[in-house]
Design a protein around this motif. Structure first.
Motif, PDB file in Angstrom:
ATOM      1  N   ASP A 169       0.784  -1.187   0.167  1.00 40.54           N
ATOM      2  CA  ASP A 169      -0.095   0.016  -0.047  1.00 40.54           C
ATOM      3  C   ASP A 169       0.687   1.385   0.051  1.00 40.54           C
ATOM      4  OD1 ASP A 169       1.026   0.200   2.659  1.00 40.54           O
ATOM      5  OD2 ASP A 169      -1.048  -0.440   3.437  1.00 40.54           O
ATOM      6  N   GLY A 170       1.989   1.125  -0.575  1.00 41.26           N
ATOM      7  CA  GLY A 170       2.807   2.304  -0.805  1.00 41.26           C
ATOM      8  C   GLY A 170       3.555   2.873   0.544  1.00 41.26           C
ATOM      9  N   GLY A 171       3.579   1.899   1.375  1.00 39.93           N
ATOM     10  CA  GLY A 171       4.527   2.089   2.618  1.00 39.93           C
ATOM     11  C   GLY A 171       3.391   2.505   3.927  1.00 39.93           C
ATOM     12  N   GLN A 172       2.275   2.548   3.787  1.00 37.87           N
ATOM     13  CA  GLN A 172       1.568   2.942   4.717  1.00 37.87           C
ATOM     14  C   GLN A 172       1.539   1.764   5.827  1.00 37.87           C
ATOM     15  OE1 GLN A 172      -2.335   3.896   3.639  1.00 37.87           O
ATOM     16  NE2 GLN A 172      -1.643   5.157   1.976  1.00 37.87           N
ATOM     17  N   THR A 173       1.616   0.522   5.484  1.00 37.67           N
ATOM     18  CA  THR A 173       1.707  -0.548   6.539  1.00 37.67           C
ATOM     19  C   THR A 173       2.752  -1.704   6.009  1.00 37.67           C
ATOM     20  OG1 THR A 173       0.122  -1.844   5.321  1.00 37.67           O
ATOM     21  CG2 THR A 173      -0.584  -0.620   7.105  1.00 37.67           C
ATOM     22  N   TRP A 174       3.664  -2.017   6.756  1.00 32.69           N
ATOM     23  CA  TRP A 174       4.585  -2.837   6.537  1.00 32.69           C
ATOM     24  C   TRP A 174       4.356  -4.246   7.241  1.00 32.69           C
ATOM     25  CZ3 TRP A 174       8.437  -1.973   2.994  1.00 32.69           C
ATOM     26  CH2 TRP A 174       8.718  -0.668   2.413  1.00 32.69           C
ATOM     27  N   HIS A 175       4.809  -5.429   6.530  1.00 33.77           N
ATOM     28  CA  HIS A 175       4.771  -6.803   7.114  1.00 33.77           C
ATOM     29  C   HIS A 175       5.951  -7.376   7.092  1.00 33.77           C
ATOM     30  CE1 HIS A 175       0.447  -6.028   7.389  1.00 33.77           C
ATOM     31  NE2 HIS A 175       0.632  -5.801   5.992  1.00 33.77           N
ATOM     32  N   GLN A 176       6.482  -7.673   8.287  1.00 26.83           N
ATOM     33  CA  GLN A 176       7.642  -8.749   8.415  1.00 26.83           C
ATOM     34  C   GLN A 176       7.452 -10.079   7.718  1.00 26.83           C
ATOM     35  OE1 GLN A 176       9.813  -8.740  12.256  1.00 26.83           O
ATOM     36  NE2 GLN A 176      11.402  -9.904  11.254  1.00 26.83           N
ATOM     37  N   ASN A 177       8.358 -10.338   6.794  1.00 26.66           N
ATOM     38  CA  ASN A 177       8.605 -11.635   6.290  1.00 26.66           C
ATOM     39  C   ASN A 177       9.956 -12.404   6.139  1.00 26.66           C
ATOM     40  OD1 ASN A 177       9.884  -9.988   4.238  1.00 26.66           O
ATOM     41  ND2 ASN A 177       8.479 -10.718   2.658  1.00 26.66           N
ATOM     42  N   PHE A 178      10.818 -11.525   6.927  1.00 26.93           N
ATOM     43  CA  PHE A 178      12.553 -12.294   6.838  1.00 26.93           C
ATOM     44  C   PHE A 178      13.066 -11.766   7.974  1.00 26.93           C
ATOM     45  CE2 PHE A 178      16.651 -11.789   5.977  1.00 26.93           C
ATOM     46  CZ  PHE A 178      17.158 -12.987   5.234  1.00 26.93           C
ATOM     47  N   GLN A 179      13.967 -12.655   8.797  1.00 27.98           N
ATOM     48  CA  GLN A 179      14.786 -12.313   9.736  1.00 27.98           C
ATOM     49  C   GLN A 179      16.009 -13.112   9.856  1.00 27.98           C
ATOM     50  OE1 GLN A 179      12.809 -10.842  13.469  1.00 27.98           O
ATOM     51  NE2 GLN A 179      14.803 -11.846  14.788  1.00 27.98           N
ATOM     52  N   MET A 180      16.876 -12.331  10.080  1.00 24.89           N
ATOM     53  CA  MET A 180      18.102 -13.130  10.346  1.00 24.89           C
ATOM     54  C   MET A 180      19.019 -12.731  11.706  1.00 24.89           C
ATOM     55  SD  MET A 180      20.433 -13.821   6.701  1.00 24.89           S
ATOM     56  CE  MET A 180      21.344 -12.244   6.727  1.00 24.89           C
ATOM     57  N   ASP A 181      19.380 -13.647  12.579  1.00 24.70           N
ATOM     58  CA  ASP A 181      20.345 -12.967  13.561  1.00 24.70           C
ATOM     59  C   ASP A 181      21.932 -13.763  13.524  1.00 24.70           C
ATOM     60  OD1 ASP A 181      18.711 -11.351  15.128  1.00 24.70           O
ATOM     61  OD2 ASP A 181      17.230 -13.110  14.849  1.00 24.70           O
ATOM     62  N   LEU A 182      22.712 -13.002  13.060  1.00 27.77           N
ATOM     63  CA  LEU A 182      24.049 -13.751  12.920  1.00 27.77           C
ATOM     64  C   LEU A 182      24.995 -13.115  13.822  1.00 27.77           C
ATOM     65  CD1 LEU A 182      23.960 -13.260   8.884  1.00 27.77           C
ATOM     66  CD2 LEU A 182      22.973 -15.133  10.195  1.00 27.77           C
ATOM     67  N   ARG A 183      26.078 -14.062  13.863  1.00 30.24           N
ATOM     68  CA  ARG A 183      27.249 -13.653  15.120  1.00 30.24           C
ATOM     69  C   ARG A 183      28.470 -13.745  14.259  1.00 30.24           C
ATOM     70  NH1 ARG A 183      26.215 -12.019  19.746  1.00 30.24           N
ATOM     71  NH2 ARG A 183      24.247 -12.931  20.795  1.00 30.24           N
ATOM     72  N   ARG A 184      29.409 -12.809  14.484  1.00 31.04           N
ATOM     73  CA  ARG A 184      30.696 -12.968  13.791  1.00 31.04           C
ATOM     74  C   ARG A 184      31.508 -13.916  14.114  1.00 31.04           C
ATOM     75  NH1 ARG A 184      33.219  -8.425  11.489  1.00 31.04           N
ATOM     76  NH2 ARG A 184      32.035  -7.157  12.510  1.00 31.04           N
ATOM     77  N   LEU A 185      31.989 -14.571  13.051  1.00 32.13           N
ATOM     78  CA  LEU A 185      33.072 -15.757  13.155  1.00 32.13           C
ATOM     79  C   LEU A 185      34.415 -15.314  13.191  1.00 32.13           C
ATOM     80  CD1 LEU A 185      31.002 -18.543  11.244  1.00 32.13           C
ATOM     81  CD2 LEU A 185      30.844 -17.919  13.690  1.00 32.13           C
ATOM     82  N   ALA A 186      34.548 -14.427  12.331  1.00 36.14           N
ATOM     83  CA  ALA A 186      35.968 -14.091  12.048  1.00 36.14           C
ATOM     84  C   ALA A 186      35.746 -12.432  11.449  1.00 36.14           C
ATOM     85  CB  ALA A 186      36.592 -14.790  10.958  1.00 36.14           C
TER      86      ALA A 186
END
Length: 186
Positions: A169-186
């Protein structure tokens, strides 16, 4: 012989007039060095991304189901530190032998426009956009006629948190459809 000299002398003078002299060459080299300094400084602003990262994530598939995955991201400096490559691979959390996504992106900075460029390659598609870079943040969006997706990455020295959202709807409402939670290895 005199006729040969009369012919070659004007050609030599013309060549001398058209070729850049030492001052012009120095100005050109100085301008190029200045542009490279600006690019290098802009790319240093993205140092928070550099490293190898891994962790869990999830996405909502086109059918509406939630798929969990294990993600690895390798972010490296390339081409004299003026380009950053981001290589990502997601594996099915239930069966880590199965690759569910593989992508490559490159980031560079154009001194002439004063803008970064994010060019991503995934699943046969190429996306080229201007990202928004902040202190420890990176955001890029993809617009289609039907929807807009945006990805917001937030970094600490040891974590990479990313969410994806979509609007129809042009940015009036947003729906989350993705997430990542990463840790630094190096």
């Amino acid at each position: 012989m005199k006729s040969l000299v009369r012919l070659l002398l004007p050609l030599a003078l013309l060549a001398a007039l058209l070729s850049p002299g030492p001052a012009t060459a120095a100005r050109t080299s100085s301008a190029q060095a200045g542009a490279l300094d600006g690019q290098a400084e802009a790319m240093r602003r993205l140092s928070f991304m550099i490293g190898t990262w891994a962790g869990p994530g999830w996405t909502v598939t086109p059918s509406g189901t939630r798929q969990e995955f294990l993600q690895t991201e390798r972010v490296r400096r390339q081409a004299g530190d003026l380009v950053i490559s981001v290589e990502g691979q997601g594996r099915d959390k239930a069966d880590p032998r199965t690759i569910v996504d593989s992508a490559l992106a490159v980031i560079n900075y154009n001194e002439s426009t004063g803008q970064y460029r994010w060019e991503a390659f995934s699943r046969g598609y190429v996306t080229t956009v201007v990202p928004v870079v902040g202190d420890g943040t990176f955001q890029w969006s993809l617009q289609t006629p039907a929807y807009t997706s945006r990805y917001t990455l937030t970094f600490t020295p040891t974590t990479w948190h990313e969410i994806g959202e979509t609007t129809v709807d042009g940015g009036q409402t947003w729906h989350q459809n993705f997430q990542m939670d990463l840790r630094r290895l190096a």
